[in-house]
Motif scaffolding. Sequence first.
Motif, PDB file in Angstrom:
ATOM      1  N   GLY A 131      48.225  33.758  33.834  1.00 21.57           N
ATOM      2  CA  GLY A 131      48.157  33.819  32.340  1.00 21.57           C
ATOM      3  C   GLY A 131      47.192  34.718  32.081  1.00 21.57           C
ATOM      4  O   GLY A 131      46.404  34.783  30.877  1.00 21.57           O
ATOM      5  N   LYS A 132      46.815  35.437  32.861  1.00 21.18           N
ATOM      6  CA  LYS A 132      45.757  36.680  32.559  1.00 21.18           C
ATOM      7  C   LYS A 132      46.231  37.974  32.039  1.00 21.18           C
ATOM      8  O   LYS A 132      47.513  38.243  32.437  1.00 21.18           O
ATOM      9  CB  LYS A 132      44.840  37.213  33.742  1.00 21.18           C
ATOM     10  CG  LYS A 132      44.655  35.839  34.714  1.00 21.18           C
ATOM     11  CD  LYS A 132      43.519  35.005  33.945  1.00 21.18           C
ATOM     12  CE  LYS A 132      42.784  33.968  34.864  1.00 21.18           C
ATOM     13  NZ  LYS A 132      42.144  33.017  34.392  1.00 21.18           N
ATOM     14  N   HIS A 133      45.480  38.632  31.097  1.00 23.54           N
ATOM     15  CA  HIS A 133      46.016  39.851  30.469  1.00 23.54           C
ATOM     16  C   HIS A 133      45.434  40.961  31.764  1.00 23.54           C
ATOM     17  O   HIS A 133      44.355  40.503  32.402  1.00 23.54           O
ATOM     18  CB  HIS A 133      45.367  40.499  29.451  1.00 23.54           C
ATOM     19  CG  HIS A 133      45.811  39.248  28.258  1.00 23.54           C
ATOM     20  ND1 HIS A 133      46.833  39.292  27.733  1.00 23.54           N
ATOM     21  CD2 HIS A 133      45.148  38.322  27.691  1.00 23.54           C
ATOM     22  CE1 HIS A 133      47.249  38.373  26.849  1.00 23.54           C
ATOM     23  NE2 HIS A 133      45.992  37.720  26.746  1.00 23.54           N
ATOM     24  N   GLU A 159      39.752  35.687  31.051  1.00 25.85           N
ATOM     25  CA  GLU A 159      41.112  36.025  30.204  1.00 25.85           C
ATOM     26  C   GLU A 159      41.994  37.193  30.748  1.00 25.85           C
ATOM     27  O   GLU A 159      43.332  37.386  30.436  1.00 25.85           O
ATOM     28  CB  GLU A 159      40.967  36.157  28.785  1.00 25.85           C
ATOM     29  CG  GLU A 159      40.347  35.062  27.870  1.00 25.85           C
ATOM     30  CD  GLU A 159      39.734  35.205  26.571  1.00 25.85           C
ATOM     31  OE1 GLU A 159      40.625  35.193  25.607  1.00 25.85           O
ATOM     32  OE2 GLU A 159      38.492  35.665  26.455  1.00 25.85           O
ATOM     33  N   VAL A 203      45.119  42.792  23.069  1.00 24.30           N
ATOM     34  CA  VAL A 203      44.997  41.486  23.213  1.00 24.30           C
ATOM     35  C   VAL A 203      44.652  40.623  21.892  1.00 24.30           C
ATOM     36  O   VAL A 203      45.339  39.533  21.957  1.00 24.30           O
ATOM     37  CB  VAL A 203      43.990  40.997  24.629  1.00 24.30           C
ATOM     38  CG1 VAL A 203      43.892  39.696  24.656  1.00 24.30           C
ATOM     39  CG2 VAL A 203      44.432  41.947  25.853  1.00 24.30           C
ATOM     40  N   ARG A 232      51.917  38.231  28.366  1.00 24.06           N
ATOM     41  CA  ARG A 232      50.609  38.822  28.510  1.00 24.06           C
ATOM     42  C   ARG A 232      50.730  40.353  28.491  1.00 24.06           C
ATOM     43  O   ARG A 232      51.574  40.947  28.756  1.00 24.06           O
ATOM     44  CB  ARG A 232      50.223  38.523  29.943  1.00 24.06           C
ATOM     45  CG  ARG A 232      49.884  36.921  30.359  1.00 24.06           C
ATOM     46  CD  ARG A 232      48.660  36.284  29.558  1.00 24.06           C
ATOM     47  NE  ARG A 232      49.336  35.749  28.306  1.00 24.06           N
ATOM     48  CZ  ARG A 232      48.625  35.038  27.385  1.00 24.06           C
ATOM     49  NH1 ARG A 232      47.223  34.905  27.561  1.00 24.06           N
ATOM     50  NH2 ARG A 232      48.881  34.529  26.199  1.00 24.06           N
ATOM     51  N   LEU A 270      49.182  37.966  36.291  1.00 25.93           N
ATOM     52  CA  LEU A 270      50.052  37.830  35.060  1.00 25.93           C
ATOM     53  C   LEU A 270      50.533  36.152  35.040  1.00 25.93           C
ATOM     54  O   LEU A 270      50.380  35.463  33.941  1.00 25.93           O
ATOM     55  CB  LEU A 270      51.074  38.696  34.945  1.00 25.93           C
ATOM     56  CG  LEU A 270      50.989  40.042  34.753  1.00 25.93           C
ATOM     57  CD1 LEU A 270      51.774  40.959  35.117  1.00 25.93           C
ATOM     58  CD2 LEU A 270      50.250  40.373  33.307  1.00 25.93           C
TER      59      LEU A 270
END
Length: 343
Positions: free
Chosen positions: A87-89, A65, A312, A115, A84
């Motif tokens: 879809g990753k933080h 994630e 998050v 994100r 990003l």
Amino acid sequence: MEKLGIAIVGYGGMGTYHASTLIPEEYFDLKGIWDIAKKQRALAEENDLHVFESFEAVLEDKSVEAILIATPNDSHKAIAIQALEAGKHVICEKPVMLSTEELDEVLAVAEKADRIFMVHQNRRWDPDFLVIKELMHNHQIGEIFQIESRVHGANGIPGDWRHVKAQGGGMILDWGVHLLDQIHTLVDSPIKTMRADLSFVLGNEVDDGFTVTLIHENGLKSVVEVGTTNYVKLPRWYVKGTEGTAIIEDWDLSGTMIVATGDSTATPQPIQAGVGLTKTMAPPSEEATEELALPTPHMMNESFYFNFYRTVREGAEPIVKNEEVRYVMQLMERIFEEADVIQ
Ligand code: NAD
């Protein structure tokens, strides 16, 4: 507590440090690492970490994630944008980028992708810094009007890429970013004037040290200095207030604080100084001052990592805010533009 799946990109000095810190954390699940160097991938395997086959494999893994970027400074931007957009933080090592323009590009992608993007300005958690923060608030040495913050070493610029301008080498971007960030969070007043000089005495294409003097609009002066040619170090912190002076020698918090007692009858006696006499520079009489222990720092309520986790998962407020990071990035750019050069 739902664990956050995270992968580290760049398993060098700082990547290995992050891995050892993240593994015991109950709220993170370290899914593995990716490094372009075979040797570092082999090291990760030796350390029982999962090694991804490629950066793309990290991005494709739905259980990842968040991504922690611990690669050389010039690679942060591309890695951050790809992460990003996948879809990753992102946790990004300092210095966040090489320019404000690059940072703005990344922040725009983060916003669009919805994100979290957070920079690892870990030295806001340093106990020595927290002692100074405490002094700012408790007024034990009165109103603070001068803060000198230094880190001195005598080993030159370390490593390989830190010598290369295009890779974001040099001491402004390496240590300066920490010390300027600390000053920015300590002093709640805009910068009125800035004077800086960069040292190139070791003959590298990047600065091997610098001195920056800032005068803030509230009148406070801060001096920030980094040296890699200092065989004798100056104290880590030297802080003057209207009622006293504090010194912190080093990260071990050795140091002292001399404060005025307010005894106006105690006058200094002239002393022999060199081939002359002085009253001005004579030590204050014993009644006029007292030595106090440095205050105990108020440690931060949560770690950088836990704050990222909560940002998050729970929408908590980030301790390291991107607007603060941007302010320091702009200041570093200004230093590069305006500094005198010492060769
Ligand atoms: P390092 O050279 O020890 O490690 C960098 C690693 O990244 C190497 O193993 C290299 O092979 C790998 N790498 C390079 N490009 C890559 C890419 N595109 N994809 C994947 N891996 C790649 O450097 P370091 O000292 O660990 O510094 C890394 C980052 O951490 C820098 O941004 C540095 O400023 C920062 N840092 C922060 C702190 C801190 O206290 N916050 C301390 C040291 C370093």
